[in-house]
Design a protein around this motif. Sequence first.
Motif, PDB file in Angstrom:
ATOM      1  N   GLY A  17       0.814  -1.218   0.000  1.00  0.00           N
ATOM      2  CA  GLY A  17       0.000   0.000   0.000  1.00  0.00           C
ATOM      3  C   GLY A  17       0.844   1.263   0.000  1.00  0.00           C
ATOM      4  O   GLY A  17       0.559   2.225  -0.732  1.00  0.00           O
ATOM      5  N   ASP A  18       1.905   1.265   0.819  1.00  0.00           N
ATOM      6  CA  ASP A  18       2.771   2.445   0.894  1.00  0.00           C
ATOM      7  C   ASP A  18       3.530   2.650  -0.418  1.00  0.00           C
ATOM      8  O   ASP A  18       3.743   3.782  -0.849  1.00  0.00           O
ATOM      9  CB  ASP A  18       3.756   2.306   2.062  1.00  0.00           C
ATOM     10  CG  ASP A  18       3.059   2.400   3.411  1.00  0.00           C
ATOM     11  OD1 ASP A  18       1.970   2.988   3.462  1.00  0.00           O
ATOM     12  OD2 ASP A  18       3.597   1.879   4.405  1.00  0.00           O
ATOM     13  N   GLY A  19       3.928   1.524  -1.044  1.00  0.00           N
ATOM     14  CA  GLY A  19       4.595   1.633  -2.336  1.00  0.00           C
ATOM     15  C   GLY A  19       3.659   2.190  -3.393  1.00  0.00           C
ATOM     16  O   GLY A  19       4.015   3.088  -4.160  1.00  0.00           O
ATOM     17  N   PHE A  20       2.423   1.676  -3.418  1.00  0.00           N
ATOM     18  CA  PHE A  20       1.425   2.111  -4.392  1.00  0.00           C
ATOM     19  C   PHE A  20       1.090   3.588  -4.208  1.00  0.00           C
ATOM     20  O   PHE A  20       1.043   4.357  -5.170  1.00  0.00           O
ATOM     21  CB  PHE A  20       0.165   1.255  -4.245  1.00  0.00           C
ATOM     22  CG  PHE A  20      -0.980   1.691  -5.123  1.00  0.00           C
ATOM     23  CD1 PHE A  20      -0.989   1.403  -6.476  1.00  0.00           C
ATOM     24  CD2 PHE A  20      -2.056   2.386  -4.586  1.00  0.00           C
ATOM     25  CE1 PHE A  20      -2.045   1.803  -7.289  1.00  0.00           C
ATOM     26  CE2 PHE A  20      -3.109   2.796  -5.382  1.00  0.00           C
ATOM     27  CZ  PHE A  20      -3.103   2.496  -6.742  1.00  0.00           C
ATOM     28  N   LYS A  21       0.854   3.987  -2.947  1.00  0.00           N
ATOM     29  CA  LYS A  21       0.426   5.369  -2.735  1.00  0.00           C
ATOM     30  C   LYS A  21       1.564   6.362  -2.973  1.00  0.00           C
ATOM     31  O   LYS A  21       1.316   7.488  -3.421  1.00  0.00           O
ATOM     32  CB  LYS A  21      -0.160   5.550  -1.330  1.00  0.00           C
ATOM     33  CG  LYS A  21       0.826   5.599  -0.185  1.00  0.00           C
ATOM     34  CD  LYS A  21       0.092   5.746   1.131  1.00  0.00           C
ATOM     35  CE  LYS A  21       1.057   5.838   2.308  1.00  0.00           C
ATOM     36  NZ  LYS A  21       0.340   5.896   3.598  1.00  0.00           N
ATOM     37  N   THR A  22       2.814   5.953  -2.720  1.00  0.00           N
ATOM     38  CA  THR A  22       3.944   6.846  -2.996  1.00  0.00           C
ATOM     39  C   THR A  22       4.035   7.138  -4.490  1.00  0.00           C
ATOM     40  O   THR A  22       4.229   8.290  -4.903  1.00  0.00           O
ATOM     41  CB  THR A  22       5.264   6.233  -2.489  1.00  0.00           C
ATOM     42  OG1 THR A  22       5.149   5.953  -1.085  1.00  0.00           O
ATOM     43  CG2 THR A  22       6.431   7.183  -2.710  1.00  0.00           C
ATOM     44  N   VAL A  23       3.871   6.087  -5.295  1.00  0.00           N
ATOM     45  CA  VAL A  23       3.861   6.270  -6.755  1.00  0.00           C
ATOM     46  C   VAL A  23       2.667   7.133  -7.170  1.00  0.00           C
ATOM     47  O   VAL A  23       2.786   8.025  -8.018  1.00  0.00           O
ATOM     48  CB  VAL A  23       3.811   4.899  -7.476  1.00  0.00           C
ATOM     49  CG1 VAL A  23       3.621   5.076  -8.984  1.00  0.00           C
ATOM     50  CG2 VAL A  23       5.082   4.110  -7.191  1.00  0.00           C
ATOM     51  N   PHE A  24       1.514   6.889  -6.537  1.00  0.00           N
ATOM     52  CA  PHE A  24       0.289   7.659  -6.819  1.00  0.00           C
ATOM     53  C   PHE A  24       0.503   9.143  -6.524  1.00  0.00           C
ATOM     54  O   PHE A  24       0.109  10.009  -7.302  1.00  0.00           O
ATOM     55  CB  PHE A  24      -0.861   7.109  -5.966  1.00  0.00           C
ATOM     56  CG  PHE A  24      -2.173   7.835  -6.125  1.00  0.00           C
ATOM     57  CD1 PHE A  24      -3.063   7.465  -7.114  1.00  0.00           C
ATOM     58  CD2 PHE A  24      -2.520   8.879  -5.271  1.00  0.00           C
ATOM     59  CE1 PHE A  24      -4.289   8.120  -7.255  1.00  0.00           C
ATOM     60  CE2 PHE A  24      -3.724   9.546  -5.401  1.00  0.00           C
ATOM     61  CZ  PHE A  24      -4.609   9.156  -6.404  1.00  0.00           C
ATOM     62  N   ILE A  50       4.520  12.641  -0.335  1.00  0.00           N
ATOM     63  CA  ILE A  50       5.576  11.820  -0.942  1.00  0.00           C
ATOM     64  C   ILE A  50       6.619  11.432   0.104  1.00  0.00           C
ATOM     65  O   ILE A  50       7.056  10.278   0.178  1.00  0.00           O
ATOM     66  CB  ILE A  50       6.234  12.581  -2.116  1.00  0.00           C
ATOM     67  CG1 ILE A  50       5.196  12.881  -3.199  1.00  0.00           C
ATOM     68  CG2 ILE A  50       7.393  11.770  -2.699  1.00  0.00           C
ATOM     69  CD1 ILE A  50       5.681  13.816  -4.289  1.00  0.00           C
ATOM     70  N   LEU A  51       7.017  12.399   0.933  1.00  0.00           N
ATOM     71  CA  LEU A  51       7.997  12.136   1.989  1.00  0.00           C
ATOM     72  C   LEU A  51       7.456  11.108   2.974  1.00  0.00           C
ATOM     73  O   LEU A  51       8.171  10.178   3.389  1.00  0.00           O
ATOM     74  CB  LEU A  51       8.336  13.441   2.721  1.00  0.00           C
ATOM     75  CG  LEU A  51       9.344  13.336   3.870  1.00  0.00           C
ATOM     76  CD1 LEU A  51      10.698  12.874   3.343  1.00  0.00           C
ATOM     77  CD2 LEU A  51       9.482  14.677   4.591  1.00  0.00           C
ATOM     78  N   CYS A  52       6.187  11.254   3.336  1.00  0.00           N
ATOM     79  CA  CYS A  52       5.542  10.318   4.263  1.00  0.00           C
ATOM     80  C   CYS A  52       5.592   8.893   3.715  1.00  0.00           C
ATOM     81  O   CYS A  52       5.961   7.954   4.421  1.00  0.00           O
ATOM     82  CB  CYS A  52       4.098  10.745   4.499  1.00  0.00           C
ATOM     83  SG  CYS A  52       3.079   9.529   5.360  1.00  0.00           S
TER      84      CYS A  52
END
Length: 266
Positions: free
Chosen positions: A222-229, A240-242
């Motif tokens: 989830g964190d990987g997906f949302k960072t890309v999002f 993005i930093l989070c």
Amino acid sequence: SSGINAEYFFFFFHHLHHCFNFKLDYLFKLIEDTKEFMSAHSLGSFLVSALFVFGPVVGYIPQYKEIQNRRNSEGFSSKVCLILLLANILRLYFWVGKRFELTLVWQSIVMIVAQLVMLHLCVSLKTKEYIIKKSSNNSLFSLEKFWDWNDYSTYLVFLAGFTFFWGLATLLFVYIPFYVEFLGTVSLLIESSLGMPQLYKNFKLRSTEGLSMTLIASWFLGDGFKTVFFIINGSPFQFILCGAVQLIIDTLILFQMSIYWRVRRI
């Protein structure tokens, strides 16, 4: 003296009424924006957004069942609930001052509900243990026992006070850009530390027993997906930093699970 008291009384309720109307205005605005979003986007785009809203919560279902089956929440840190509740309450106020994707707003609302449910399970099991031991701890003002209370209502009182304080602050300072950016930064700094209590608890117990692998895997994915999002959609830098910090912590927890699982097998 009575005249001054009446004046303060009127002042207080005037601002309380204004605060209530302020929150209702933004609630109606959220509903209107959501309707516009649904009518303007395709079914595929809507499904992706729905996945983004409910996806982070799905990982907590196996953890919830794990706790239920064991009748023990020892392997799961309830401070995960604390971090997610505080971060998402602040994120909603951040949206009031600086609009961002509606998907993230609904994600916060769904996550708040999910964490209240998780917290209720953890506290109800702990309460039974404390009844057996005949001990109690429900003081809001004990820093040593903070977020280790035995009564669910004590958690709700704290969260209500936290929500009211930041709601009032947002009402007063919402038009000050520095305050809005500060609010967003604090929200995401809190959220970025999500895995820290679990990381520390695993280290302290030298075990990850009772912790759902599905939950941690869902954090990582989830964190990987949302960072890309966030990067693709040009979200505020704080998001993005989070995401990047959370990915690092998720990786460390997965490493712990691997190490402690091998030790348990020896």
